[in-house]
Write a protein that holds these residues in place. Structure first.
Motif, PDB file in Angstrom:
ATOM      1  N   ILE A 205       0.829  -1.246  -0.097  1.00  0.00           N
ATOM      2  CA  ILE A 205       0.150  -0.020  -0.005  1.00  0.00           C
ATOM      3  C   ILE A 205       0.912   1.229  -0.150  1.00  0.00           C
ATOM      4  O   ILE A 205       0.594   1.991  -0.793  1.00  0.00           O
ATOM      5  CB  ILE A 205      -0.875   0.000   1.188  1.00  0.00           C
TER       6      ILE A 205
ATOM      7  N   ARG B 231      -5.196   7.469   2.511  1.00  0.00           N
ATOM      8  CA  ARG B 231      -6.274   8.408   2.261  1.00  0.00           C
ATOM      9  C   ARG B 231      -6.100   9.732   2.609  1.00  0.00           C
ATOM     10  O   ARG B 231      -6.129  10.952   2.066  1.00  0.00           O
ATOM     11  CB  ARG B 231      -7.578   7.960   2.716  1.00  0.00           C
TER      12      ARG B 231
ATOM     13  N   ILE C   1      -4.857   2.150   4.898  1.00  0.00           N
ATOM     14  CA  ILE C   1      -5.599   2.692   3.793  1.00  0.00           C
ATOM     15  C   ILE C   1      -5.990   4.121   4.587  1.00  0.00           C
ATOM     16  O   ILE C   1      -5.859   5.147   3.657  1.00  0.00           O
ATOM     17  CB  ILE C   1      -6.752   1.862   3.407  1.00  0.00           C
TER      18      ILE C   1
ATOM     19  N   VAL D 110      -8.191   5.813  -2.692  1.00  0.00           N
ATOM     20  CA  VAL D 110      -8.167   4.511  -2.602  1.00  0.00           C
ATOM     21  C   VAL D 110      -9.795   4.037  -2.524  1.00  0.00           C
ATOM     22  O   VAL D 110     -10.529   4.396  -1.798  1.00  0.00           O
ATOM     23  CB  VAL D 110      -7.699   3.974  -1.123  1.00  0.00           C
TER      24      VAL D 110
ATOM     25  N   ILE E 229      -5.472   2.127  -6.015  1.00  0.00           N
ATOM     26  CA  ILE E 229      -4.863   3.251  -5.279  1.00  0.00           C
ATOM     27  C   ILE E 229      -4.439   4.198  -6.320  1.00  0.00           C
ATOM     28  O   ILE E 229      -3.456   3.912  -7.422  1.00  0.00           O
ATOM     29  CB  ILE E 229      -3.794   2.941  -4.306  1.00  0.00           C
TER      30      ILE E 229
END
Length: 106
Positions: free
Chosen positions: A29, A58, A54, A64, A75
């Motif tokens: 990520i 963000r 996440i 996302v 993403i």
């Protein structure tokens, strides 16, 4: 020594889908922040640490979105702002250390 004894004489068949790996997701990520192009990640586990990562991403300005129920994420980090880092979330998640290199690189 432990052993498994299988009786019955019937061949096994079928499919097993491996679950997503939390440790891999917590690195992939932040790695998606290295580019301003969209990144698709598949088989991402829906667990607390991943959801927190996440939310951190963000908060930095990346888009996302979940694509399907199988854990596929999109993403897109066109622009990110390290000044918007949520210190409360970061302090709860050791995996957030993986954000340092992408933020420095961008």
């Amino acid at each position: 020594m432990q052993q498994f004894v299988i009786e019955g004489g019937q061949p096994l068949s079928g499919e097993v889908t491996a679950g997503g790996n939390k440790n891999a997701a917590l690195k992939l990520i932040p790695a998606a922040l290295l580019t301003d192009e969209p990144v698709i990640l598949r088989n991402v586990p829906n667990i607390g640490d991943v959801r927190a990562q996440i939310e951190i991403v963000r908060g930095l300005g990346a888009e996302v979105s979940a694509i399907d129920a199988e854990g596929t994420l999109r993403i897109h980090a066109r622009t990110i702002d390290a000044q918007r880092l949520d210190h409360a979330l970061v302090s709860k998640l050791r995996g957030s250390l993986a954000l340092i290199a992408p933020l420095v690189a961008r």
